[in-house]
Design a protein around this motif. Structure first.
Motif, PDB file in Angstrom:
ATOM      1  N   LEU A  23       4.888  -5.370  -2.141  1.00 37.39           N
ATOM      2  CA  LEU A  23       4.807  -4.568  -0.924  1.00 37.39           C
ATOM      3  C   LEU A  23       5.302  -5.374   0.275  1.00 37.39           C
ATOM      4  N   SER A  24       4.870  -6.618   0.378  1.00 37.64           N
ATOM      5  CA  SER A  24       5.300  -7.494   1.482  1.00 37.64           C
ATOM      6  C   SER A  24       6.799  -7.742   1.421  1.00 37.64           C
ATOM      7  N   ARG A  25       7.306  -7.938   0.229  1.00 37.18           N
ATOM      8  CA  ARG A  25       8.740  -8.162   0.060  1.00 37.18           C
ATOM      9  C   ARG A  25       9.538  -6.942   0.536  1.00 37.18           C
ATOM     10  N   MET A  26       9.126  -5.754   0.118  1.00 30.91           N
ATOM     11  CA  MET A  26       9.840  -4.530   0.515  1.00 30.91           C
ATOM     12  C   MET A  26       9.814  -4.348   2.037  1.00 30.91           C
ATOM     13  N   ARG A  27       8.659  -4.593   2.633  1.00 33.07           N
ATOM     14  CA  ARG A  27       8.551  -4.467   4.095  1.00 33.07           C
ATOM     15  C   ARG A  27       9.418  -5.506   4.792  1.00 33.07           C
ATOM     16  N   GLY A  28       9.408  -6.734   4.257  1.00 33.99           N
ATOM     17  CA  GLY A  28      10.172  -7.812   4.863  1.00 33.99           C
ATOM     18  C   GLY A  28      11.668  -7.589   4.800  1.00 33.99           C
ATOM     19  N   ALA A  30      13.270  -4.895   4.817  1.00 31.29           N
ATOM     20  CA  ALA A  30      13.656  -3.860   5.787  1.00 31.29           C
ATOM     21  C   ALA A  30      13.651  -4.375   7.227  1.00 31.29           C
ATOM     22  N   ARG A  31      12.974  -5.494   7.498  1.00 32.66           N
ATOM     23  CA  ARG A  31      12.804  -5.964   8.878  1.00 32.66           C
ATOM     24  C   ARG A  31      13.508  -7.281   9.185  1.00 32.66           C
ATOM     25  N   ARG A  95       7.822 -11.024   7.472  1.00 35.54           N
ATOM     26  CA  ARG A  95       9.142 -10.551   7.048  1.00 35.54           C
ATOM     27  C   ARG A  95       9.958 -11.605   6.312  1.00 35.54           C
TER      28      ARG A  95
END
Length: 187
Positions: A23-28, A30-31, A95
């Motif tokens: 989840l952190s990887r996917m959010r990162g 994108a940002r 991120r």
């Protein structure tokens, strides 16, 4: 302490880690900015073998030492504490967290949170997690695999990451490395 409890806690903690990490990887992704440097060597592929120790834990393969009950509880605590430390590290990176070893255009040198104590706290947390699993299970195969495969693999990933960070941050990273231990505080 039942072996089932150790297996459940080990699996629950690593599944939690992997869920939060993904989840952190996917959010990162994108940002953050474009990737400038990436490592594709052996260190990159190590993560794909992460499941092996859990197979040993669940199958209870290999001989087991008769570890006193209090030490097994300490091991169980280390399993959870190690994952908690690794998750704190991922949250602190924000991120910049990724399963791949890479540097981004807008990469920053993170030195707060657990990065005040060690330069690679995710690997330190995972190392504690595996040490706890060895202690809680008393499994000699797990112990040998942790010492001969898992710890060297974590060290290899940390060294590869160090090379990328030194190339990107130069003197700032050197100064940080002189003050903060790589995987163990003060070392």
């Amino acid at each position: 302490m039942s072996p089932t409890l150790v297996t459940v806690v080990s699996f629950a903690s690593i599944v939690t880690f992997m869920f939060v990490a993904q989840l952190s990887r996917m959010r990162g992704v994108a940002r953050r900015g474009e990737t400038l440097a990436r490592s594709r060597g052996l260190a990159h592929y190590i993560a794909y073998f992460f499941v092996v120790p859990y197979i040993v834990i669940a199958a209870r393969s290999g001989p087991e030492l008769d570890v006193p009950e209090p030490f097994r509880w300490v091991g169980l605590g280390l399993i959870v504490l190690g994952i908690g430390f690794a998750l704190w590290s991922i949250a602190t990176l924000g991120r910049h967290y990724d399963l791949e070893l890479e540097i981004h255009r807008d990469h920053e040198l993170v030195r707060n949170g657990p990065y005040r104590f060690v330069r690679h706290p995710i690997y330190t947390g995972l190392g504690l997690h595996f040490a706890g699993a060895c202690l809680a299970t008393g499994n000699l195969l797990l112990f040998a695999g942790t010492l001969l495969v898992t710890y060297p693999a974590l060290y290899l990933r940390a060294r590869t990451e160090e090379r990328l960070l030194r190339e990107r941050f130069g003197a700032a990273y050197e100064a940080y490395a002189r003050k903060v231990g790589m995987l163990v505080p003060l070392l």
